[in-house]
Design an enzyme around this catalytic site. Structure first.
Site, PDB file in Angstrom:
ATOM      1  N   GLY A  60      -3.608  70.808  19.048  1.00  0.00           N
ATOM      2  CA  GLY A  60      -4.617  69.938  18.484  1.00  0.00           C
ATOM      3  C   GLY A  60      -4.072  68.639  17.925  1.00  0.00           C
ATOM      4  N   PHE A  61      -2.768  68.594  17.624  1.00  0.00           N
ATOM      5  CA  PHE A  61      -2.187  67.399  17.026  1.00  0.00           C
ATOM      6  C   PHE A  61      -1.442  66.533  18.030  1.00  0.00           C
ATOM      7  CE2 PHE A  61      -2.613  70.381  13.529  1.00  0.00           C
ATOM      8  CZ  PHE A  61      -3.274  69.610  12.602  1.00  0.00           C
ATOM      9  N   GLY A  62      -1.213  67.042  19.228  1.00  0.00           N
ATOM     10  CA  GLY A  62      -0.496  66.235  20.200  1.00  0.00           C
ATOM     11  C   GLY A  62       0.260  67.091  21.191  1.00  0.00           C
ATOM     12  N   THR A  64       4.325  68.061  23.047  1.00  0.00           N
ATOM     13  CA  THR A  64       5.779  68.092  22.893  1.00  0.00           C
ATOM     14  C   THR A  64       6.418  68.051  24.274  1.00  0.00           C
ATOM     15  OG1 THR A  64       5.599  69.403  20.865  1.00  0.00           O
ATOM     16  CG2 THR A  64       7.743  69.348  21.949  1.00  0.00           C
ATOM     17  N   LYS A  80       7.903  64.513  20.231  1.00  0.00           N
ATOM     18  CA  LYS A  80       6.551  64.913  19.853  1.00  0.00           C
ATOM     19  C   LYS A  80       5.643  63.692  19.869  1.00  0.00           C
ATOM     20  CE  LYS A  80       8.188  68.705  16.942  1.00  0.00           C
ATOM     21  NZ  LYS A  80       7.680  69.792  17.780  1.00  0.00           N
ATOM     22  N   ASP A 181       3.470  75.161   7.328  1.00  0.00           N
ATOM     23  CA  ASP A 181       2.997  75.745   8.595  1.00  0.00           C
ATOM     24  C   ASP A 181       3.981  76.797   9.106  1.00  0.00           C
ATOM     25  OD1 ASP A 181       1.238  76.127  10.643  1.00  0.00           O
ATOM     26  OD2 ASP A 181       1.869  74.404  11.821  1.00  0.00           O
TER      27      ASP A 181
END
Length: 480
Positions: A60-62, A64, A80, A181
């Site tokens: 959801g954030f990007g 890698t 990333k 996290d």
């Protein structure tokens, strides 16, 4: 029609060499990046240095990627890409500003069990972070392999994981950084050193959250919702409050997932919000106490530092070369949400981090630790296990309804009440020791919950006993 966006957010027709608005060069190589939702193609050169080889994953954030660093003998690196979910010049500028702040924080981290951060950069409206590529397997992958073989991680392996990983958390927390996290997929067992490597700092992910919620320069910073549901404590998910004990909570959840092979939602009672992991595995009393305290519902009931857990378990730090800074004074560091500001280190003072909206509780260094809920340990005859004073005393439910009470409270020795002659003696013993044995035999959410349960047993048993006496008395009168 395809478009290319420059670093200022201006759009130009795909294939253009320069931005039609500000004149910024748009192409530095034969490959150019389009502001679309597709990933970067293998062979693309970033920053005229990194050659993308393959995509490792997308969330959801990007995304890698694995890339080769041509400036360091084609060494493998992890790149990333962070994707703000809100588009526009203002949102992009805010993302760049926050991203650069986080880059400063990451650059200051120097630990062999944290991937080395190299740089953060922006290219054609995309934000990138470069760090070491870690050869190894995540603990999530290792657990899945074991589950296919019908086994999980053992307590000694988790003790070793704590011994190797808690010093890393101690280092981070003393730098004023909360990971936020921690989970099996964010811990890699290094193929080179055999040590766990902590990856994917949640602080950087906050950049896209801030942009997605239209965070403006003049608005009040908000708490973060970074963290996995089930792994992160309630106050982190709902309110954005983070502290060192937030990471310790997530590490405890990670440990019980690795030892049981079940996901957090399968180990948490959804009605009482209490953990029921102890129904799945039997651990030593020491490890049980440690996990229960790490998983306490309130932050002030948990261990307040990684070093405190190491001391409690009788372990020592495994990486003396990375000892935590020696801060003068006795003040405890106050932690903030690192996405909003960079720690200010001056002189010998401790790093000061604050969450402006949801302040972290201020724990006095000399305050006594909260008592551990050690119910459910199963050691009913172990007199060394402390039992809360509030629950001691005579138990009418156990005395009058010994056998049935024993089944309901898992005090199996009470089944001796079914044996003639022995039963009366056992009933008296249950009346005296029932509260202590019930506390040790079952897992209770709190002392209040335990007392309420035993009160119900007492009321029901007294009422039924009284009813029986009345019936017998009336029957005797009728017979005469």
């Amino acid at each position: 029609m395809n478009y290319i966006t420059c670093s200022q957010g201006h759009k130009s027709t795909g294939g253009s060499n320069f931005c039609s608005t500000c004149g910024e060069p748009l192409q530095n190589s034969n490959h150019y990046l389009e502001p679309t939702l597709i990933g970067i193609q293998p062979g693309t050169r970033l920053r005229d240095r990194y050659i993308v080889r393959e995509m490792l994953g997308q969330g959801g954030f990007g995304r890698t990627y694995i890339a080769e660093d041509t400036g360091r003998f084609n060494e493998k690196v992890a790149i990333k890409e962070f994707i703000p979910s809100v588009q526009g010049t203002g949102a992009l500028n805010k993302a760049v500003e926050l991203f650069q702040r986080e880059a400063v924080t990451l650059y200051q981290l120097q630990h062999s069990q944290i991937p080395r951060f190299w740089e953060a950069f922006q290219e054609n409206s995309r934000l990138f972070l470069v760090e070491d590529f870690i050869e190894g397997r995540t603990y999530e992958s290792l657990l899945n392999e074991r589950l296919r073989q019908g086994r999980c991680f053992s307590e000694p392996e988790i003790t070793k994981l704590f011994q190797d990983l808690l010093p890393v958390l101690s280092y981070l927390h003393n730098q004023g950084v909360i990971h936020r996290d921690i989970s099996p997929d964010n811990i890699i067992l290094s193929g080179k050193t055999g040590l766990p490597i902590l990856i994917d700092m949640g602080a950087v992910k906050q950049v896209t959250v801030n942009v997605a919620t239209n965070l403006q320069t003049t608005s009040a910073p908000r708490g973060t919702s970074i963290g996995k549901v089930g792994y992160a404590p309630d106050e982190q998910i709902r309110l954005g409050i983070v502290a060192p004990n937030s990471d310790l909570y997530a590490l405890a959840v990670t440990a019980i997932v690795l030892m049981t092979g079940k996901q957090p939602e399968q180990l948490l009672d959804q009605y009482t919000l209490t953990w029921k992991w102890d129904r799945e595995i039997n651990l030593s009393l020491l490890m049980t106490q440690v996990l229960n305290r790490m998983l306490a519902p309130r932050g002030d009931q948990r261990f307040q530092s990684a070093d405190e857990i190491l001391s409690f378990l009788g372990l020592r730090q495994t990486n003396p070369a990375y000892s935590t800074p020696n801060y003068s004074g006795n003040s405890t560091p106050i932690y903030q949400n690192p996405a909003y500001s960079t720690p200010n280190y001056s002189g010998n003072s401790a790093p000061i981090y604050q969450n402006p909206v949801y302040p972290t509780p201020n724990y006095s260094g000399n305050s006594a630790p909260s008592p551990v809920n050690n119910s459910g340990c199963g050691q009913i005859f172990d007199a060394s296990i402390p039992v809360p004073q509030e629950i001691k005393g005579w138990n009418w439910g156990a005395f009058l309804f010994g056998a049935f009470w024993s089944v309901g409270n898992k005090v199996w020795i009470g089944l001796l009440c079914f044996i003639p002659y022995v039963g009366l003696i056992m009933a008296i013993i249950l009346g005296i020791k029932g509260n202590e044995w019930a506390w040790k035999s079952r897992r209770w959410a709190s002392i209040e919950a335990f007392k309420a349960n035993q009160k119900t047993w007492a009321v029901v048993s007294l009422c039924l006993t009284g009813f029986v006496f009345v019936i017998v008395f009336l029957a005797s009168l009728g017979g005469s």
